[in-house]
Design a protein around this motif. Structure first.
Motif, PDB file in Angstrom:
ATOM      1  N   TYR A 203      -2.950   0.996  -1.362  1.00  0.00           N
ATOM      2  CA  TYR A 203      -2.038   1.063  -0.222  1.00  0.00           C
ATOM      3  C   TYR A 203      -1.541   2.502  -0.076  1.00  0.00           C
ATOM      4  N   ASN A 204      -1.566   3.048   1.141  1.00  0.00           N
ATOM      5  CA  ASN A 204      -0.767   4.252   1.405  1.00  0.00           C
ATOM      6  C   ASN A 204       0.620   3.800   1.834  1.00  0.00           C
ATOM      7  N   CYS A 205       1.490   4.727   2.177  1.00  0.00           N
ATOM      8  CA  CYS A 205       2.886   4.370   2.479  1.00  0.00           C
ATOM      9  C   CYS A 205       2.980   3.375   3.636  1.00  0.00           C
ATOM     10  N   GLU A 206       2.226   3.633   4.698  1.00  0.00           N
ATOM     11  CA  GLU A 206       2.280   2.761   5.874  1.00  0.00           C
ATOM     12  C   GLU A 206       1.709   1.389   5.556  1.00  0.00           C
ATOM     13  N   GLU A 207       0.593   1.374   4.825  1.00  0.00           N
ATOM     14  CA  GLU A 207      -0.032   0.101   4.457  1.00  0.00           C
ATOM     15  C   GLU A 207       0.860  -0.702   3.525  1.00  0.00           C
ATOM     16  N   TRP A 208       1.605   0.001   2.651  1.00  0.00           N
ATOM     17  CA  TRP A 208       2.511  -0.678   1.714  1.00  0.00           C
ATOM     18  C   TRP A 208       3.604  -1.427   2.471  1.00  0.00           C
ATOM     19  N   ILE A 209       4.161  -0.791   3.497  1.00  0.00           N
ATOM     20  CA  ILE A 209       5.223  -1.410   4.289  1.00  0.00           C
ATOM     21  C   ILE A 209       4.690  -2.615   5.062  1.00  0.00           C
ATOM     22  N   LYS A 210       3.463  -2.487   5.581  1.00  0.00           N
ATOM     23  CA  LYS A 210       2.866  -3.557   6.381  1.00  0.00           C
ATOM     24  C   LYS A 210       2.120  -4.587   5.536  1.00  0.00           C
ATOM     25  N   ASP A 211       2.045  -4.352   4.214  1.00  0.00           N
ATOM     26  CA  ASP A 211       1.325  -5.233   3.301  1.00  0.00           C
ATOM     27  C   ASP A 211      -0.141  -5.385   3.725  1.00  0.00           C
ATOM     28  N   GLN A 212      -0.771  -4.248   4.042  1.00  0.00           N
ATOM     29  CA  GLN A 212      -2.187  -4.220   4.428  1.00  0.00           C
ATOM     30  C   GLN A 212      -2.980  -3.541   3.314  1.00  0.00           C
TER      31      GLN A 212
END
Length: 240
Positions: A203-212
């Motif tokens: 996960y990058n930061c954005e993916e971590w927040i979106k759980d992607q």
């Protein structure tokens, strides 16, 4: 072990059109007798990193010795087997998805696989990355071994010994700043060994927040364990 002299030898066994097989041997040297013995062997598949969108075609390897010729021949067989395994596992997954709960497992004293599930999270930092900025494959493998070892230890209640790493494959890259989530669970036990499956998601930061999550690695690690006399111990049966 600490204090021993290790020699690592690597060479390209065969270049295919856009990929190559690198054979790796790890030797340990006895400082008293100067005798070397092989402690590990592996075969890694590489592709050249392209500058643009196209792939880089590789030149054939020059064969200089009898051993070179042998490894060159075996490389094509290893590639065929590896690709064949991928198709077999894909077919098995499709069959299991269509059949649903096709069996029930009941055995007295069996240990639930839930008890062997272990999760770990690592942050990729600059020392963990190569000159491309991608996480070292060896670093990922080391993290995978740690979480898999903990999973296996929940069955044997001792320190399991890693025997092999199977079907270790990069499905995608991870870079500095990524969070890597490692999930390990015991898939099955045999008489004196256990298979632990490990899945790695990035996960990058954005993916971590979106759980992607990005699935970047999977592997199957085989462990056994021994007693003080060096005798192999038996693992309990597991309940999936």
């Amino acid at each position: 072990r600490v204090g021993q002299i290790i020699t690592i030898k690597a060479k390209v066994n065969r270049a295919f059109k856009t990929s190559m097989e690198v054979g790796i041997k790890v030797m340990v040297q006895d400082v008293l007798t100067n005798v070397e013995k092989i402690v590990s062997a592996a075969y890694a598949t590489y592709v050249a990193k392209p500058v643009g969108a196209g792939k880089i075609e590789l030149e054939p390897v020059k064969l200089l010795s009898t051993e070179d010729h042998l490894e060159h021949t075996l490389a094509i067989e290893r590639r065929r087997i590896r690709l064949g395994y991928e198709q077999v596992f894909q077919n098995l997954r499709q069959e299991s998805n269509t059949e649903g709960d096709y069996y029930s497992f009941e055995e007295e004293g069996a240990v639930s696989t839930d008890l062997t599930h272990v999760q770990s999270i690592e942050l990729v930092q600059p020392p963990h990355a190569n000159h491309h900025g991608n996480t070292f494959g060896g670093q990922i493998m080391a993290w995978m071994e740690t979480v898999a070892s903990i999973s296996a230890s929940r069955l044997c209640r001792s320190y399991p010994i890693l025997k092999s790493v199977n079907m270790f494959k990069f499905w995608g890259p991870s870079v500095v700043g990524d969070r890597l989530v490692f999930n390990a669970i015991v898939n099955n036990t045999f008489q004196n060994s256990v298979e632990v499956g490990v899945r790695v998601e990035a996960y990058n930061c954005e993916e971590w927040i979106k759980d992607q999550a990005r699935h970047i690695n999977s592997a199957f690690l085989i462990f056994n364990t021994v007693n003080d006399k060096g005798e192999l111990l038996t693992f309990p049966r597991i309940k999936p």
